[in-house]
Design a protein around this motif. Structure first.
Motif, PDB file in Angstrom:
ATOM      1  N   PRO A  75       0.805  -1.228   0.000  1.00 46.63           N
ATOM      2  CA  PRO A  75       0.000   0.000   0.000  1.00 46.63           C
ATOM      3  C   PRO A  75       0.832   1.270   0.000  1.00 46.63           C
ATOM      4  CG  PRO A  75      -0.923  -1.593   1.533  1.00 46.63           C
ATOM      5  CD  PRO A  75       0.388  -2.165   1.083  1.00 46.63           C
ATOM      6  N   ALA A  76       2.003   1.237   0.631  1.00 44.71           N
ATOM      7  CA  ALA A  76       2.838   2.434   0.681  1.00 44.71           C
ATOM      8  C   ALA A  76       3.278   2.903  -0.695  1.00 44.71           C
ATOM      9  CB  ALA A  76       4.069   2.169   1.554  1.00 44.71           C
ATOM     10  N   LEU A  77       3.198   2.020  -1.685  1.00 42.33           N
ATOM     11  CA  LEU A  77       3.600   2.377  -3.052  1.00 42.33           C
ATOM     12  C   LEU A  77       2.396   2.661  -3.944  1.00 42.33           C
ATOM     13  CD1 LEU A  77       6.435  -0.274  -3.504  1.00 42.33           C
ATOM     14  CD2 LEU A  77       6.707   2.171  -3.043  1.00 42.33           C
ATOM     15  N   TYR A  93      -3.728   7.149 -15.945  1.00 45.54           N
ATOM     16  CA  TYR A  93      -4.762   6.525 -15.118  1.00 45.54           C
ATOM     17  C   TYR A  93      -5.320   5.322 -15.859  1.00 45.54           C
ATOM     18  CZ  TYR A  93      -8.628   5.846 -11.951  1.00 45.54           C
ATOM     19  OH  TYR A  93      -9.489   5.301 -11.040  1.00 45.54           O
ATOM     20  N   PRO A  94      -5.464   4.156 -15.218  1.00 44.27           N
ATOM     21  CA  PRO A  94      -5.058   3.824 -13.851  1.00 44.27           C
ATOM     22  C   PRO A  94      -3.538   3.747 -13.718  1.00 44.27           C
ATOM     23  CG  PRO A  94      -5.758   1.847 -14.978  1.00 44.27           C
ATOM     24  CD  PRO A  94      -6.055   2.985 -15.905  1.00 44.27           C
ATOM     25  N   TYR A  95      -3.118   3.731 -12.460  1.00 46.93           N
ATOM     26  CA  TYR A  95      -1.685   3.791 -12.156  1.00 46.93           C
ATOM     27  C   TYR A  95      -1.400   2.774 -11.047  1.00 46.93           C
ATOM     28  CZ  TYR A  95       2.768   6.431 -11.886  1.00 46.93           C
ATOM     29  OH  TYR A  95       4.074   6.829 -11.943  1.00 46.93           O
ATOM     30  N   PHE A  96      -0.579   1.775 -11.371  1.00 48.76           N
ATOM     31  CA  PHE A  96      -0.183   0.755 -10.406  1.00 48.76           C
ATOM     32  C   PHE A  96       1.247   1.046  -9.961  1.00 48.76           C
ATOM     33  CE2 PHE A  96      -3.713  -0.986 -12.565  1.00 48.76           C
ATOM     34  CZ  PHE A  96      -4.322  -1.887 -11.702  1.00 48.76           C
ATOM     35  N   GLY A  97       1.411   1.318  -8.695  1.00 49.38           N
ATOM     36  CA  GLY A  97       2.732   1.679  -8.195  1.00 49.38           C
ATOM     37  C   GLY A  97       3.598   0.499  -7.839  1.00 49.38           C
ATOM     38  N   ASP A  98       3.008  -0.713  -7.787  1.00 54.63           N
ATOM     39  CA  ASP A  98       3.769  -1.871  -7.293  1.00 54.63           C
ATOM     40  C   ASP A  98       3.267  -3.137  -7.988  1.00 54.63           C
ATOM     41  OD1 ASP A  98       5.568  -3.349  -5.726  1.00 54.63           O
ATOM     42  OD2 ASP A  98       4.067  -3.657  -4.147  1.00 54.63           O
TER      43      ASP A  98
END
Length: 718
Positions: free
Chosen positions: A70-72, A157-162
């Motif tokens: 979640p932090a990413l 968008y969408p954006y997946f950080g991890d």
């Protein structure tokens, strides 16, 4: 609160919830962290209630944690350039969501207002997103309302950080459609920098929607389908992968979660090139994600399902749907070699008729030769008269040979008076007012082959209705000659130009060239229908969104080609070139993948009789296809699915399934110097019969197949 602190707090909340009960599911952990959750039997996705970031995503059936930490988590990114500082981003990680609301059991509405940009202060921009999860399909939609004085060029968008693989040892690849075939590039555990070390901070790869409207994130056992669901292709969308903070040697992604105090993670986002003007509103094209089991075939099945909602069934001249072959013949290059004048064409036509070749693609027939004089489709006085070419077309018709005329309406030869006096008004320009151009190709003479006197080409702005009218008038000249069809060369691209920023072409720039290819071809089609509804539209590797119009696609294929378009459409008339003087390997592939043969001796500069070994074998292949049409022509193409073939040498095979459910296998011995012994594994087979191009009479199959070097066998279930 900065980005790192904000995200860290969100992550700690979820981690604390997990440590309280090790048995919590991901959905329960997300709920415990206060996240807003969508879930069904296949997927769980969670959003942070404060930032709106996508914090978790899991595929339940295989326990693939797609978004893990979640932090990413990231919500979006937006680019709104300032007049004197173009790099002015709005980072979603630095915004607080105005609302994150679950509006139904399967929908979340997220909204961000008054966005804080990096260098332009607070911008009166509102971004509203709707995320829907239904039957395993996750759909991201959005509306951007730009009330600022700045343009918004892109929004990610969408954006997946991890983005994570299913396990630390699972290879991942990004795959997409390009010129009819599937292309792929590894993204884990190796990740190379496709955009160049000089241009980006982190190793980056992108896939453009003007090549493919979908991207597969593929592992050996399962994958994620991501696609732009917009048949109108209103604008460019990029599928972007970015590896943080970088790689170790040899493009290896670090295995640990952290290196040098920095998190190791793969970002994945879709970037919408919307070019929203100040005080305007734009609805984003839907982005759909869906997981699947299996390899790329399963991903294509997801795409096929959506494709069927808009593709329809185009009218195609009946002759183009039957077993037949072509000759591609270039009669003049850009250096005025005038190698085959119009009056000499009947000899080529008669040779085709005598050898069962149904069509001739005539290249370089127009004024200026191949890649000279474009987009003009006048005849060339150096080749003869208009009447001589017209009579050759009529002669072809009398012999049962279709004359297909080659054209390139999206380029202009900058050396011509036509360009200098008129076409220059309609060429595409970049954001700085400069005109796009390309170096063109080289032909015949040492001077041009050295690239010294090439006829440079302007890139025409097909977004301009006035230019589309000019191009249509040129196209109508092929109709007047009585041609049976035309082939639009390089229809799959605009020489790398994507948008035109021309300010005076009758629309509010920028114009997306690939979107305007659709009204252009509709205008051509309307003109053709007035003359001959069976007039054939063909093109070099058209994008899938153009296949309802350019119904016959022309390709170059090889041993490693993954024939995605053939899998998408078993009956589409697709054609591939054979150029070798004993081109059995290519012809065997053409048989296996149901391609029309395009004979091209001397790189399409010779007679069809110039390579007798290739011609003789090609005729045998077409005879075999006519004899067993129900099994290997009119049947459903299944690629390698539904059977398995093993051998003591290099082998390739395809599977067909006919209307009665009976299967056929086309098995190729890819060894160049030895026979192979191939064993077939067909579930619940009926009796099997086998035939070859050299021995077309079907014989019973008992035991393994003995296949000579460079040969092919068709096995049919009775």
């Amino acid at each position: 609160m900065d980005r790192r602190t904000f995200n860290k707090l969100a992550g700690l909340a979820a981690i604390g919830a997990l440590t309280e009960n090790a048995q919590l599911s991901s959905a329960q952990a997300a709920a415990a962290a206060g996240e807003v959750i969508l879930q069904d039997s296949d997927l769980m996705v969670a959003f942070d209630p404060v930032s709106g970031a996508l914090t978790r995503m899991e595929r339940k059936s295989t326990q693939w944690t797609i978004e893990r930490r979640p932090a990413l988590g990231v919500s979006f990114r937006l680019h709104a350039p300032l007049p004197q500082q173009r790099t002015n981003f709005v980072f979603g990680t630095k915004q607080r969501a105005a609302s994150v609301q679950k509006i139904s059991d399967n929908q979340v509405r997220l909204q961000w207002k008054d966005l804080v940009s990096e260098h332009g202060g607070v911008l009166p921009i509102t971004f509203t997103a709707i995320v829907t999860l239904k039957d395993g399909a996750l759909t991201f939609e959005g509306t951007l309302k730009n009330e600022s004085s700045l343009p918004v060029e892109t929004i990610d968008y969408p954006y997946f950080g991890d983005l994570n693989p299913p396990t630390p040892d699972t290879r991942m690849q990004a795959e997409h459609l390009w010129v009819g075939a599937l292309s792929g590039d590894e993204i884990y555990p190796h990740f190379s920098n496709a955009l160049g070390y000089w241009g980006v901070r982190f190793p980056t790869k992108t896939i453009n929607s003007n090549q493919s409207q979908f991207c597969f994130i593929q592992t050996p056992q399962q994958g994620i389908y991501v696609a732009m669901h917009d048949p109108a292709i209103r604008y460019l969308l990029q599928f972007t992968f970015e590896q943080h903070p970088g790689n170790t040697e040899a493009d290896i992604v670090p295995r640990q979660d952290e290196i040098s105090g920095l998190p190791v993670h793969l970002e994945f986002r879709t970037c919408h090139f919307i070019f929203a003007h100040p005080h305007s509103s734009v609805d984003l094209a839907p982005v759909v994600m869906r997981t699947y089991d299996g390899d790329w075939h399963a991903g294509l099945e997801v795409y096929k399902q959506w494709r069927s909602t808009w593709f329809g069934k185009p009218h195609i001249a009946p002759w183009a749907l039957d077993v037949h072959s072509w000759l591609q013949l270039r009669v003049d290059g850009a250096e005025q070699d005038f190698s085959v004048p119009y009056h000499a064409l009947p000899k080529y036509i008669d040779e085709c008729a005598a050898n069962g070749v149904t069509a001739i693609q005539l290249v370089g027939w127009n004024h200026g030769g191949q890649d000279g004089g474009d987009p003009s489709l006048d005849t060339d006085p150096g080749m003869g008269t208009w009447e001589e070419l017209h009579q050759a077309v009529l002669h072809a018709r009398s012999k049962g040979v279709k004359m297909i005329l080659f054209g390139k309406p999206i380029f202009a030869d900058m050396s011509t008076e036509f360009y200098k006096k008129e076409l220059c008004k309609y060429e595409a320009t970049d954001p700085y007012g400069n005109k796009y151009e390309s170096g063109s190709y080289s032909y015949t003479t040492p001077t041009q082959l050295a690239g010294i006197n090439n006829r440079r080409r302007a890139i025409m702005d097909v977004c301009s209705q006035t230019y589309r009218d000019v191009a249509t008038r040129e196209f109508e000249k092929t109709l007047a000659l009585g041609a049976a069809g035309w082939l639009f060369d390089e229809v799959m691209q605009h020489n790398g130009v994507i948008y035109s920023f021309s300010p005076d072409h009758g629309y509010n720039p920028p114009g997306y060239l690939f979107n305007s290819d659709i009204p252009l071809v509709k205008q051509f089609r309307a003109a053709a229908d007035k003359v001959d509804p069976d007039f054939l539209f063909s093109g070099e590797g058209p994008g899938d969104w153009l296949m309802p119009y350019y119904t016959l696609g022309y390709y170059r294929i090889g041993p490693g080609t993954r024939h995605a378009l053939r899998y998408l459409d078993s009956q589409a008339p697709l054609m591939a070139a054979v150029t070798g003087f004993d081109d059995r390997e290519k012809l065997n592939l053409i048989l296996a993948y149901r391609y029309i043969i395009s004979y091209e001796p001397y790189n399409f500069k010779g007679h069809v009789t110039d390579f007798p070994l290739t011609l003789t074998y090609g005729k045998k292949i077409d005879d075999l296809r006519r004899k067993y049409k129900a099994w290997i022509w009119d049947a459903e193409f299944r690629d390698g699915l539904g059977a398995n073939v093993t051998a003591d040498g290099a082998v390739r095979y395809t599977v067909f399934r006919n209307a009665s459910g009976k299967r056929a296998l086309v098995v190729i011995n890819q060894e160049t110097a030895k026979a192979i012994r191939a064993t077939l594994d067909i579930p619940n087979p009926g009796s099997l019969m086998a035939a070859t191009p050299e021995q077309p009479g079907a014989q019973p199959v008992s035991g393994p197949l003995q296949i000579p070097a460079r040969s092919v066998v068709v096995v049919m279930e009775q």
